[in-house]
Scaffold this motif. Sequence first.
Motif, PDB file in Angstrom:
ATOM      1  N   GLU A  53     -20.894  11.338  18.232  1.00 45.56           N
ATOM      2  CA  GLU A  53     -21.833  10.978  18.464  1.00 45.56           C
ATOM      3  C   GLU A  53     -23.322  11.091  19.907  1.00 45.56           C
ATOM      4  O   GLU A  53     -23.858  11.235  20.330  1.00 45.56           O
ATOM      5  N   ARG A  54     -21.671  10.781  21.079  1.00 51.26           N
ATOM      6  CA  ARG A  54     -21.637  10.851  22.554  1.00 51.26           C
ATOM      7  C   ARG A  54     -22.513  12.396  22.194  1.00 51.26           C
ATOM      8  O   ARG A  54     -23.583  12.873  23.072  1.00 51.26           O
ATOM      9  N   LEU A  55     -21.718  13.366  22.002  1.00 51.83           N
ATOM     10  CA  LEU A  55     -22.158  15.262  21.916  1.00 51.83           C
ATOM     11  C   LEU A  55     -23.824  15.156  21.148  1.00 51.83           C
ATOM     12  O   LEU A  55     -24.643  16.169  21.746  1.00 51.83           O
ATOM     13  N   ILE A  81     -15.024   7.652  26.107  1.00 51.90           N
ATOM     14  CA  ILE A  81     -15.919   8.987  26.323  1.00 51.90           C
ATOM     15  C   ILE A  81     -15.034   9.530  27.574  1.00 51.90           C
ATOM     16  O   ILE A  81     -16.004  11.198  28.047  1.00 51.90           O
ATOM     17  N   ASP A  82     -14.139   9.271  28.303  1.00 48.77           N
ATOM     18  CA  ASP A  82     -13.614  10.262  28.665  1.00 48.77           C
ATOM     19  C   ASP A  82     -13.152  11.594  28.236  1.00 48.77           C
ATOM     20  O   ASP A  82     -12.779  13.185  28.330  1.00 48.77           O
ATOM     21  N   ARG A 137     -10.906   6.010  29.272  1.00 53.49           N
ATOM     22  CA  ARG A 137     -11.973   5.193  28.388  1.00 53.49           C
ATOM     23  C   ARG A 137     -11.792   6.716  27.102  1.00 53.49           C
ATOM     24  O   ARG A 137     -12.333   7.869  27.395  1.00 53.49           O
ATOM     25  N   LEU A 195     -15.764  18.771  24.580  1.00 50.20           N
ATOM     26  CA  LEU A 195     -16.664  18.943  24.767  1.00 50.20           C
ATOM     27  C   LEU A 195     -16.626  20.505  25.713  1.00 50.20           C
ATOM     28  O   LEU A 195     -16.488  21.245  25.203  1.00 50.20           O
ATOM     29  N   VAL A 250     -14.333  12.707  25.005  1.00 51.44           N
ATOM     30  CA  VAL A 250     -15.519  13.401  24.735  1.00 51.44           C
ATOM     31  C   VAL A 250     -15.956  14.758  25.637  1.00 51.44           C
ATOM     32  O   VAL A 250     -15.862  15.756  25.060  1.00 51.44           O
ATOM     33  N   GLU A 251     -15.657  14.980  27.241  1.00 49.12           N
ATOM     34  CA  GLU A 251     -15.702  15.380  28.276  1.00 49.12           C
ATOM     35  C   GLU A 251     -14.495  16.358  27.580  1.00 49.12           C
ATOM     36  O   GLU A 251     -14.820  17.792  28.160  1.00 49.12           O
ATOM     37  N   GLU A 263     -20.387  11.169  32.962  1.00 50.34           N
ATOM     38  CA  GLU A 263     -19.331  11.330  32.309  1.00 50.34           C
ATOM     39  C   GLU A 263     -19.873  11.688  30.561  1.00 50.34           C
ATOM     40  O   GLU A 263     -20.324  10.769  30.246  1.00 50.34           O
ATOM     41  N   PRO A 264     -20.059  12.699  30.274  1.00 50.98           N
ATOM     42  CA  PRO A 264     -19.132  13.668  31.014  1.00 50.98           C
ATOM     43  C   PRO A 264     -20.121  14.466  32.152  1.00 50.98           C
ATOM     44  O   PRO A 264     -21.203  13.952  32.135  1.00 50.98           O
ATOM     45  N   ASN A 285     -11.497  14.366  40.523  1.00 56.37           N
ATOM     46  CA  ASN A 285     -11.203  14.247  39.631  1.00 56.37           C
ATOM     47  C   ASN A 285      -9.800  15.024  39.129  1.00 56.37           C
ATOM     48  O   ASN A 285      -8.881  14.495  38.115  1.00 56.37           O
ATOM     49  N   VAL A 333     -25.489  14.041  24.696  1.00 58.10           N
ATOM     50  CA  VAL A 333     -25.665  15.621  25.388  1.00 58.10           C
ATOM     51  C   VAL A 333     -26.251  16.391  25.641  1.00 58.10           C
ATOM     52  O   VAL A 333     -27.196  17.714  25.939  1.00 58.10           O
TER      53      VAL A 333
END
Lengths: 821, 347
Positions: free
Chosen positions: A424-426, A474-475, A472, A481, A477-478, B267-268, A167, B235
């Motif tokens: 939130e995602r983390l 979410i990308d 997006r 992180l 978020v990575e 993802e991630p 990627n 995560v």
Amino acid sequence: MKISLNWLKDYVALDASNDEICRAITFLGFEVEHVIATGAPKLENVVVGEVLTRNKHPNADKLSVCTVDIGPAGGVKTIVCGAQNYKVGDHVPVALPGAVLPGNFVIKQSKIRGESSDGMMCSAKELGVAEDAAGLLILEDRPAIGTPINAVLPPGDTVFDIEITPNRPDCLSHFGVARELAAWFKKDLVYPQTEFQGCLDEAAGAPRSDLLSAVRVDAPEDCPLYTAHIIAGVKVGPSPAWLQERLRAVGLRPINNIVDIGNYVMLETGQPMHAFDARRLGGSQIIVRRAADGEKITTLDGKERVLNSRMLVIADATRPVVIAGIMGGENSGVTAETTDLVLEVAYFKRLSVRWTSKRLALSSDSSYRYERGVDVHAAVESAHRAIDLILKTAGGRVVGPIYTVGGDVPWQREIVVTPAYIRERLGFSIPDADMKASLEALELNLTREEDVPGQGLTWTVSVPSWRDDLDRPIDLVEEVLRLYGTEKIPAAVVSAPGLVGEDDPTVRFNRRAMGYLVGQNFHECVNYTLRPAKELATWVSQTAAAELALANPFVEDQSHLRPTLTMGLLETLKLNQSRGVVVSQLCETGRIFIECNGQNFECTAVAFIVAEPVGARTWLRREAGDFSMVKHHAEALAQAAGVDLARQPLVPIVGTYYGWQEGHSVSGGELQHGWIARFGLLNLAMIKALGIEGKVYGGILAILPEKLAAVSSRRRYADFSLFPAALRDLALVVDLATPSAEVRKALAGLARAAVGNAFVVESVDVFDVYQGKGLPEGKKSFAFSLVFRANDRTLTDEEVNKVFTQIQDEVGKTTPYQIRK
Amino acid sequence: MQSTLNALVAKASTELPALKTRPEFEAAKARFVGPNGELTALMKQMGAVPKEERPAMGKLINETKAQIQVLLDAALRTLETAEIAAQLGPAVDPTLPSPDAGPGTYHPLTLVREEMCRILHKVGFSVADGPEVETEFYCFDALNTPADHPARDAQDTFYFPESARFGNVSKKNPEEKYLLRTHTSSVQIRTMLKGSPPLRIVSPGRVYRRDTSDASHSANFHQLECLYVDKNVTVRDLKALLDYIFESLLGAGTKTRFRPHYFGYTEPSFEVDLSAKHLPKVNKEWIEIGGCGMVDPSVFETVGYDPKVWTGYAFGMGLERLAMILYGIDDIRYFYQNDLRFLKQFA
């Protein structure tokens, strides 16, 4: 990809240790496969010296005693030397007492065979700058005597061999990796300065050239951008030392300044490029087109390649000169005589390059990058960078016209994200300011920051053209992180709100089957699914061998799906026997594949074998397996699958079907009903042919997963009598070939008819089988035990006798069996 | 009379202890106290005894009868003891090895798989299963691995000829090719399509790679994958699961760490390392144990789950690799050779 630390430092002022850099690369998401140190380490007390005299050592044939001038500070030293490749007047490295050479080799004042030596003249290997060396390192440039050796030797470098995930094609370049490290270490990123900006000052008399009269792209769908610059009057020659060093450090062989610059800029920016000798382009034309079927080109590796009409080529007026994005041809490349160049910097579509590369089994650094994606928006800048370097190192000048075909799709991408979403995602908190800093360090700039009612603080983030992988929230978020550090994800208690599904029926069946077999002293085995064609043809059928074949097996003996587990178990048996390991009972569960009416079915299967324990010596002999034993196991396994095998018709196996022994094996069930069972003795001759000693009994049960998944209704309790049973025995003489089940069925039918509704026939079972003395030739006898019982009373002798007599009469009248008196 | 009785007792006390078998005993018993026995015969003579002597004589007969009964009982006891001794035979040598093969053993891959399933079952995962022959949709497309992705190369994946038909492996599109699954992630897709969120599954199973076999590669091997789908999965939840799994497996103090990585369907994405200090035959501080990540929204879209509502994570690892680490096995081929000396070590 090999990344040189010295090279990285052109773009980012890294001052971290190698270990810290490795850690950074790792936690940015790239695996460091190797770390290689190249060049000279830091060496104290090693200087340039000149050999003044060289005389044979009085006490050793192979040694010389030399005087060496190491400059005004050191004076002239006497050194004993064993090398042969130098002469008086040569400049060589001299390690003086106190120097520590690689390998922790400490140089001391010493006596060698009676002659004192003030140090050591060194080879390249001893200095740690080469793998091996025949003799001393002769410093051909004759640097000044007394110069510290590090000022003369190429500086040391560290090369990180790192794996770039698919990627991140932007990191298939030193600049891309530098950008990541700059973000990690919070350092500034320095872009290379480019003087050439693509402007030909024609008004000031910039010359136009007829070296290239036309560039045409016939297949824009595979080549959205093609640029060609003409550089006239270059001098092809070796690259300058710094450039050669850079390429060598990352494992490339320097060729000439033009080719080297192409490679250098590719490794710097990730943009592949190609240089033509302008005078070798037929018709002074470049045409980007599809090859004709059967068209040929001899690539730079000297091999002739046959092309087809799906492959993209760069052609001149008459012939292909490059396989687009993959490799150039011998017919048009730069040679020592080249004076005028055409520099191609283009963008080819990933799929096109990949398809051609696969088809031709030809890949290159260039195709590798195109397949993963090159930043089309940076192509022109990379071209300018290369032209800059060419003009500086090979001379010449850019002459018009500059050709640019296509490539006018502007890049713009924005992602709207809220810091609240990222948190939130983390599942943990990172302050807004830190997130923002991380994004901006990666040049993911915030173009807008606003409070949106209902969503709170909202960021609009612009995505640079080299980060096609981000589109997006979410990308992002990575990205946040990664720079925060995945090592710092805080611990937590595992979240398990009540939610318990049932395990899959196949899994439950396998557990039950294996539990039974292991409880019966079987050893569970695991064998490969893929088997050789010949085995299927021999043991199963030609049809199975045809239907269960893979399209692309990797090795010949693993070309087919297994239609049974028996073969694997026999292989295991053979391996153990050949190793002198006593083995008897083996079992396995796994998928098998059964061909049925032109279709294959994936079945879950359980199989076992019982072999004679060849080689076993024991103080108390036990019976080995027999047919009844494997029948018992087969029934138990069938029960685990919800099949009552005792009530199913069994068909004797004929021939060598699936490797069973005729007359000693049976099969039951049908795939249409969801299951198949086979058990008995395995074919003796075939077992022997495999090299297995002794008899082998076995069994297999194959079930369609959907059969196991079918809901079985709950069993209902049946009442049973508390009154005593009445027993009668009856022996029937039958033909030798008559199976017991047939006789039992007939007898049970007559018994039930005779009893009627008066009471019940509880069971009719064989308890003895006899043939021989007292019976006619060709006959045998089955003795049956008949059990009668009433639900409401104790049966009287009279009523049972009456029924029993009637049964015997009926046997005489309606069956071919004789009652044995 | 009295002397006759005394003689009878004397006779009984010499004959009865010498009895060896039950028939002898029964015969002797009949001879002395049976209906036609000697004592019975004497009792019948009571009628001839003068009336005044009868009580004394009766008493005497009863005493005699009791004496004989004691002798009979003793003889029976002796006989029973002898019978049991005969039934028992000589004492065993308990130190002789059992001649019976066994006990049976589970394969180490089964042991490791079942242990993992037990650990995961405790936190609500159930075991899911799916076909090993798969189609391109379930193995690749649905997992965000598009047609041009290198993972789909015939170089790395076993395919079946276009003519091959599998009666019980469903296709999504008629033109798809059948293949041998390269990962158990296809089970996730089938399970999500069949069920509805929230769900929590573990799918262990056999997978195939077109690769050279050596000490660490095998034409088929086994994977175990977890999928967790619910609202607000983070995560941090994923990290907590990994910590829980490996602490359960290897004891408190076992640590995991994440390294960012790339997988098409998460993802991630992360690679998972395991702290390895206390593991046999490992000379590194960390060893890689598997891959994981948050389910990519595009995967949810493919199975018809709204990615704005549903979130989740997935984790996968190789079972052979795990077993090799746990037991200190250094060659993957041992799992498939089934040498009994290997199999017997793990029960």
